[in-house]
Motif scaffolding. Structure first.
Motif, short mmCIF file in Angstrom:
data_model
loop_
_atom_site.label_atom_id
_atom_site.label_comp_id
_atom_site.label_asym_id
_atom_site.label_seq_id
_atom_site.Cartn_x
_atom_site.Cartn_y
_atom_site.Cartn_z
N GLU A 113 -49.67 40.10 -56.97
CA GLU A 113 -51.13 40.13 -57.09
C GLU A 113 -51.54 38.75 -57.57
OE1 GLU A 113 -53.75 43.54 -59.09
OE2 GLU A 113 -52.85 42.23 -60.57
N HIS A 166 -48.67 44.68 -51.76
CA HIS A 166 -49.66 44.86 -52.82
C HIS A 166 -51.06 44.94 -52.22
CE1 HIS A 166 -52.51 44.08 -55.98
NE2 HIS A 166 -51.60 44.49 -56.84
N ASP A 193 -51.21 48.87 -53.28
CA ASP A 193 -51.77 49.04 -54.62
C ASP A 193 -53.26 49.35 -54.46
OD1 ASP A 193 -50.97 47.70 -57.64
OD2 ASP A 193 -53.10 48.00 -57.21
N HIS A 214 -55.50 48.16 -56.19
CA HIS A 214 -56.23 46.93 -56.46
C HIS A 214 -56.12 45.94 -55.29
CE1 HIS A 214 -55.61 48.56 -60.61
NE2 HIS A 214 -56.90 48.32 -60.60
N HIS A 259 -50.57 53.39 -61.86
CA HIS A 259 -50.04 53.73 -60.55
C HIS A 259 -48.71 54.48 -60.69
CE1 HIS A 259 -53.04 50.86 -59.71
NE2 HIS A 259 -52.29 49.78 -59.62
N HIS A 277 -52.36 50.09 -67.47
CA HIS A 277 -51.05 50.65 -67.08
C HIS A 277 -50.24 51.17 -68.26
CE1 HIS A 277 -50.90 50.23 -62.81
NE2 HIS A 277 -51.24 48.96 -62.86
#
Ligand SMILES: [Zn+2]
Length: 496
Positions: A13, A104, A138, A140, A162, A452
């Protein structure tokens, strides 16, 4: 017939405001795996690859698994690293009938603003227009038209923290099986709005993400769509397409899929201001005061999370502001995860386990923000190779091994401080237990994470509070965007 299926994992990311480029060294640091190294590491784990090995057995597929490469969020991936990752991964595509792998979705590479779109476009060219290509993402992800056009289906995780990569990969495998047998012909469309943020940063407990994920699952259950993926985007990638999206995958005609995607994004736009709880709660002084005042009666830890130096958002992970305040308050029976500082670990090795000495901790990458280096007198409690096996619910978990490189535990007064050689956020209890800290019996645990950490640490906490440690992701920072499309909310006034 036996189908040959490409699988693998490439993820990073990109925080465009992190000055450190991501190189192959950063992918190797988290355990880059090639070819035959992959099955023994990931068979039997609750990961995308773990699901794929099981699915291959169920459906009789022959797998091509050239690459698993993950790096901690950070600066853009260098041109050389991206070229090498693509070369490794795409070499495995030869002779494949389809693909199911994990990306991702918010990776930026030098020369490729939409790195995942580029990977998918190259793979589409290699496999041809009819081969099913299914990707788990992901939530995001900054999803683009190029990604939607070149993938048959995009399946984003539906939990933040996640914890459902395994389930999403199985959903993809069932879909891939049907597509290979030509029972369905999945196509994916995307809708976006002029939004950089919104959808509550992706939090799935309550609010608009929960609402849209539930609506999407209902459409899947009623056969109105094969997949509905809701992504909150990653606003610190300074790229044209940053921001939330909805992708809808259907069999054949996409007119209805477009209508659904637009309707979902209307809702995302209307609810853009919704925030379920503040990302930055207490000031440093307030958080330390809460920790100190609760020490005498605590039966469970107070968990304090500093979002401003969260490596999971691309921060440097070496900010010292909050640790400095904890030491000044003389907190007892406390743990701190972590300071990313390979040189400090080497200094600890030189001092030796059981010995005391002076160490300069952290504050090297952005001293103007995070508090600069902190000189401490500490006792070296333990030094390990940094490996920890995660059985917790986080995305690192499912029984997989991880490493943050040579790591040490240094005791400063009543505070056990984890110092690592690779940067990474706190998401699993094993990150403390592997170095000798018992998180269940700490009075205070300070972590660097925005959300997270909750999967593993909230269940053991007497209370969770967020703190703004003043580092890179602090509420007080105003990143200067250059590439994101304008006008865009909340940077500009937008009339939809
Ligand atoms: Zn995420």
């Amino acid at each position: 017939m036996t189908y040959r299926i490409l699988t693998g994992h490439i993820s990073q990311e990109t925080n465009s405001f992190n000055r450190i480029p991501t190189t192959l060294k950063h992918f190797r640091a988290l355990g880059l795996l090639l070819g035959d190294e992959i099955p023994p590491a990931l068979c039997g784990t609750r990961t995308t690859l773990g699901a794929m090995f099981e699915a291959a057995e169920k459906f009789g597929w022959m797998l091509s698994h050239p690459l698993v490469a993950k790096a901690t969020p950070g600066g853009a991936v260098t041109k050389e690293a991206f070229a090498q990752l693509c070369a490794w991964f795409l070499a495995g595509a030869a002779g494949c009938d389809g693909a199911l792998f994990e990306l991702h979705g918010a990776m930026v590479a030098e020369g490729y603003e939409d790195a995942e779109g580029e990977i998918l476009a190259r793979l589409r060219t290699l496999l041809g227009p009819d081969a099913p290509i299914v990707v788990t993402l992901d939530l995001h992800a900054n999803v683009t038209e190029k990604m939607a056009a070149n993938a048959s289906a995009l399946i984003a995780v539906r939990t933040y923290p996640h914890i459902d990569y395994y389930e999403r990969a199985w959903q993809g495998a069932e879909l891939l099986d049907r597509a290979l047998r030509r029972e369905i012909h999945p196509k994916t469309v995307i809708a976006k709005r002029p939004m950089l943020g919104g959808l509550d940063g992706g939090r799935t407990q309550v609010g608009p993400m929960r609402e849209l994920i539930d609506r999407g699952e209902a459409l899947e259950a009623f056969g109105k769509a094969l997949v509905v993926s809701v992504c909150a985007g990653f606003s610190l990638s300074d790229v044209h397409d940053a921001g939330p999206s909805v992708t809808v995958t259907v069999d054949g005609d996409t007119a209805e899929a477009r209508r659904i995607a637009e309707q979902f994004m209307d809702y995302a736009w209307e609810t853009r201001e919704f925030v379920s709880s503040p990302w930055m709660g207490a000031s440093i002084a307030e958080a330390v005061e809460r920790a100190k005042s609760g020490e005498s009666s605590a039966d469970k830890p107070l968990v304090i999370a500093d979002n401003s130096d969260n490596p999971g958002g691309g921060a440097y992970g070496d900010a010292t502001n909050f640790l400095r305040a904890m030491i000044a308050a003389d907190l007892q029976n406390a743990a701190f995860h972590a300071i990313f500082d390979p040189a400090a670990v080497q200094a600890g090795i030189a001092i030796g386990v059981g010995n005391k000495g002076r160490i300069l901790l952290g504050g090297k990458y952005a001293p103007e923000m995070g508090g600069g280096p902190l000189e401490v007198q500490g006792q070296i409690v333990s030094i390990t190779d940094g490996h920890f096996r995660c059985f917790g619910p986080s995305f690192l978990g499912g029984g997989a091994w991880n490493t943050f490189g040579l790591s040490m535990l240094v005791r400063i007064g009543g505070i056990d401080v984890v110092v690592t050689s690779n940067n990474g956020q706190a998401v699993d209890l094993a990150q403390l237990t592997s170095l000798g800290v018992d998180p269940f019996h700490c009075t205070t645990i300070a972590l660097k994470s925005s959300h997270h950490f909750r999967a593993a640490f909230e269940p053991i906490a007497r209370e969770v509070i967020m703190v703004d440690g003043g580092a890179m992701l602090s509420a007080s920072m105003r990143p200067a965007y250059h590439h994101v499309r304008r006008p865009i909310w909340p940077l500009d006034e937008v009339i939809p």
